[in-house]
Design a protein around this motif. Structure first.
Motif, PDB file in Angstrom:
ATOM      1  N   SER A 330       0.868  -1.184   0.000  1.00 52.62           N
ATOM      2  CA  SER A 330       0.000   0.000   0.000  1.00 52.62           C
ATOM      3  C   SER A 330       0.899   1.226   0.000  1.00 52.62           C
ATOM      4  O   SER A 330       1.891   1.279   0.726  1.00 52.62           O
ATOM      5  N   LEU A 331       0.561   2.195  -0.860  1.00 49.97           N
ATOM      6  CA  LEU A 331       1.433   3.366  -1.020  1.00 49.97           C
ATOM      7  C   LEU A 331       0.815   4.603  -0.385  1.00 49.97           C
ATOM      8  O   LEU A 331      -0.342   4.936  -0.637  1.00 49.97           O
ATOM      9  N   GLY A 332       1.597   5.296   0.459  1.00 48.23           N
ATOM     10  CA  GLY A 332       1.153   6.555   1.065  1.00 48.23           C
ATOM     11  C   GLY A 332       0.304   6.325   2.295  1.00 48.23           C
ATOM     12  O   GLY A 332       0.009   5.195   2.684  1.00 48.23           O
ATOM     13  N   VAL A 337      -6.833   4.622   1.094  1.00 44.70           N
ATOM     14  CA  VAL A 337      -5.900   3.609   0.562  1.00 44.70           C
ATOM     15  C   VAL A 337      -5.638   2.546   1.634  1.00 44.70           C
ATOM     16  O   VAL A 337      -5.703   1.341   1.368  1.00 44.70           O
ATOM     17  N   ALA A 364       7.758   4.217  -1.490  1.00 39.00           N
ATOM     18  CA  ALA A 364       7.302   3.221  -2.464  1.00 39.00           C
ATOM     19  C   ALA A 364       8.496   2.421  -2.972  1.00 39.00           C
ATOM     20  O   ALA A 364       8.434   1.200  -3.106  1.00 39.00           O
ATOM     21  N   VAL A 381      -0.285  -3.681  -5.890  1.00 32.06           N
ATOM     22  CA  VAL A 381      -0.145  -2.297  -5.438  1.00 32.06           C
ATOM     23  C   VAL A 381      -1.530  -1.732  -5.133  1.00 32.06           C
ATOM     24  O   VAL A 381      -2.457  -1.879  -5.922  1.00 32.06           O
ATOM     25  N   SER A 383      -3.012   1.918  -4.226  1.00 31.12           N
ATOM     26  CA  SER A 383      -2.637   3.335  -4.163  1.00 31.12           C
ATOM     27  C   SER A 383      -3.859   4.189  -4.483  1.00 31.12           C
ATOM     28  O   SER A 383      -4.916   3.672  -4.850  1.00 31.12           O
ATOM     29  N   LYS A 384      -3.690   5.485  -4.397  1.00 33.10           N
ATOM     30  CA  LYS A 384      -4.773   6.400  -4.782  1.00 33.10           C
ATOM     31  C   LYS A 384      -5.225   6.121  -6.213  1.00 33.10           C
ATOM     32  O   LYS A 384      -6.410   6.102  -6.520  1.00 33.10           O
ATOM     33  N   LYS A 385      -4.220   5.892  -7.068  1.00 32.48           N
ATOM     34  CA  LYS A 385      -4.510   5.660  -8.490  1.00 32.48           C
ATOM     35  C   LYS A 385      -5.342   4.381  -8.683  1.00 32.48           C
ATOM     36  O   LYS A 385      -6.340   4.381  -9.408  1.00 32.48           O
TER      37      LYS A 385
END
Ligand code: ATP
Ligand code: MG
Length: 417
Positions: A330-332, A337, A364, A381, A383-385
Motif C-alpha cells: 500500500s502506497l502513502g 488507501v 514506495a 499495489v 494506491s490512490k490511483k
C-alpha cells in the motif's frame, strides 16, 4: 501478516564471509540468520518455506505407506560399535559427547543403526513385512567444507526413510515405489525438470545406489546426463562397463554440475546381520530382514530452488512453497488507501490465502525493492490511483507480467492457484 509486525527485517548486505548466493539472498530477505559457518537459524519466513517443503515430502511418504517416527539425537555407543561405525577413523563427521557419569554418547550424524536396533524389537514374523518408517530429524555432522550456504550445513533436518522387506524382490518393489514418490516430490517442488535420476556408487553394501541430482552451479557433484532417457551417471561410476549395462553411449551424454537433493540405497542384509535382525518365515525358518534407506535434505532442496530461481533482485518462490502467496504494497498514508489495503488483506484471510501486507510508513521504492527481495509469487499495489481506477495493479514476480484486476478476480485467481 503485516510487515510492520514481522520480527525480522530485510537488510542491504549479507555477511562478508557468506559467499553462497542462496544464503546471501535468504539472509538479506530475513529468511535465515547465519550463526556460524555451516550453522543457520530458521527465521519465521524461512521456517514457513521449509515447513511447506517438508509437508510435500510427508504427503508423498504417507502415500506410499511410510509411518512417521522421531528418533533421538543422543546415540548409544554400543549401537554404533555393532557395525564398527563408532570409530572416528571410519566415520569422520561424528560430534561426540558424554553423560555426567562418563558414558559416551554420539550426536546423531545418521540414524541407520538406531533404526535397526529399534525396529528389530517390533518386527519378528513374515506377517509383519514389508514396512517402512520415516522421520524429519536433525543430523549433526562435522562437515569439513561448509561453504554452500544452506545446501551443506553442520546441523540440518533430513528426511530419512527406511524399508524392511522379506526378500530382494519385495525390497525391489518398495525401492521402485520410493523412486516414484521422489519423482512426484521434486515435480511438486518445482525442480522436476532439472532433476535427474542418477546411478551412483553403492558404497560398501551394493554395487550401485541412486541419487536425485539437480542441475545447479553451486552443487558439488558432477554427473553425465542422457537427455532422451532422462537419466544420469555420477562421475564416480562413469566407466565403460557401467554405461554398457545401462545401454548408454558416452558420446550422447552431457556433463553437468549438480546438487544431490535425495538418494536411495539398498542395504541388503548388511545392516540386519550385525544386529541379528531376523523374522520367522512361513516354514518357521529364520531370515534376515532386507533393508533400504532413502534420504532427502529439505534445506538443501530449498537452497537449490533459491539458486535456480532467484534473480538479481532477490528470491522467487514457486507458489507451492512460498511463505505467502500475495504481497500487498500500500502506497502513502491516505486513509482510503489504507482502508482498501486492509479490506484486501482481510478478504485474503477469509478466503484462506496466505497474505503479507507491507503496511509500513516507508517509501514506495523501498517497498517495491523489499517485495522483489522477499519473492512472493504475486505483488499487488494499492494506491490512490488504483483506488480511483477500481482495479489493482497485479505483478507476477517470476515473469514480471503486470495486469489489472478487481478484488473478486484477484481473490478468484489466488484461490484457484
Ligand atoms: P553429500 O554427498 O552431499 O555429503 P550424503 O551422501 O552425505 O550427501 P546422505 O547422508 O545420504 O547424503 O543424506 C541424505 C540427503 O541429505 C542428501 O541427499 C542431501 O540432500 C542431504 N544432506 C546431506 N548432507 C547435508 C548437509 N551437510 N547439509 C544439508 N543437507 C545435507
Ligand atoms: Mg555427506
Amino acid at each position: 501478516m503485516r510487515v510492520s509486525q514481522l520480527i525480522t527485517k530485510t537488510r542491504k548486505d549479507a555477511p562478508a564471509d557468506e559467499t553462497a548466493k542462496n544464503a546471501q539472498l535468504l539472509i538479506k530477505a530475513g529468511y535465515v540468520h547465519k550463526d556460524a559457518a555451516g550453522v543457520y537459524v530458521w527465521l519465521p519466513l524461512g521456517r514457513k518455506v521449509l515447513n511447506n517443503i517438508i509437508e510435500v515430502i510427508r504427503e508423498e511418504m504417507d502415500a506410499i505407506g511410510g509411518q512417521e517416527v522421531v528418533m533421538s539425537t543422543l546415540q548409544r555407543k554400543d549401537v554404533w560399535e555393532r557395525t564398527n561405525r563408532w570409530d572416528d577413523k571410519i566415520v569422520d563427521v561424528w560430534f561426540k559427547t558424554a553423560y555426567k557419569n562418563g558414558t559416551e554418547a554420539g550426536l546423531a550424524w545418521s540414524h541407520e543403526e538406531q533404526m535397526v536396533d529399534t525396529f528389530r524389537q517390533h518386527i519378528d514374523s513374515y506377517k509383519d513385512l514389508p514396512k517402512s518408517v520415516y522421520q524429519f530429524q536433525n543430523k549433526l555432522r562435522n562437515e569439513t567444507r561448509a561453504k554452500s550456504g544452506i545446501m551443506r550445513t553442520r546441523e540440518f533436518i533430513m528426511k530419512d526413510m527406511y524399508s524392511f522387506s522379506k526378500n530382494e524382490d519385495e525390497h525391489k518393489a518398495l525401492y521402485d515405489k520410493v523412486t516414484g514418490a521422489y519423482v512426484k516430490i521434486f515435480n511438486r517442488l518445482g525442480i522436476g525438470e532439472s532433476t535427474y535420476f542418477t546411478v551412483a556408487s553403492g558404497g560398501a553394501f551394493a554395487e550401485f545406489s541412486h541419487e536425485f541430482q539437480t542441475i545447479c552451479d553451486a552443487g558439488e557433484d558432477v554427473v553425465y546426463i542422457d537427455d532422451k532417457k532422462r537419466i544420469a551417471v555420477n562421475e564416480e561410476v562413469m566407466r565403460d562397463e557401467v554405461l554398457e549395462g545401462l545401454g548408454l553411449k558416452r558420446e550422447e551424454l552431457r556433463q553437468s554440475k549438480t546438487a544431490e537433493v535425495g538418494n536411495i540405497f539398498s542395504f541388503g542384509t548388511s545392516k540386519s546381520e550385525p544386529f541379528n535382525f531376523v523374522y520367522s518365515d512361513e516354514n518357521g525358518g529364520q531370515q534376515h530382514v532386507v533393508m533400504g534407506s532413502y534420504g532427502i535434505g529439505p534445506a538443501r532442496v530449498m537452497g537449490v530452488i533459491v539458486e535456480l530461481m532467484g534473480d538479481d533482485k532477490g528470491l522467487v518462490w514457486p507458489k507451492n512453497i512460498a511463505p505467502y502467496q500475495l504481497h500487498i504494497t500500500s502506497l502513502g498514508n491516505d486513509e482510503a488507501v489504507i482502508a482498501d489495503a486492509e479490506k484486501l488483506h482481510a478478504s485474503c484471510i477469509e478466503a484462506g490465502i496466505e497474505v503479507l501486507w507491507d503496511d509500513r510508513d516507508v517509501s514506495a521504492g523501498e517497498k517495491f525493492a523489499d517485495a522483489d527481495l522477499m519473492g512472493m509469487p504475486i505483488r499487488v499495489v494499492v494506491s490512490k490511483k488504483t483506488l480511483e481506477g477500481g482495479t489493482y495493479e497485479v505483478k507476477n514476480r517470476q515473469t514480471g507480467e503486470i495486469t489489472s484486476q478487481n478484488l473478486d478476480n484477484l481473490i478468484n485467481m489466488l484461490s484457484n492457484n
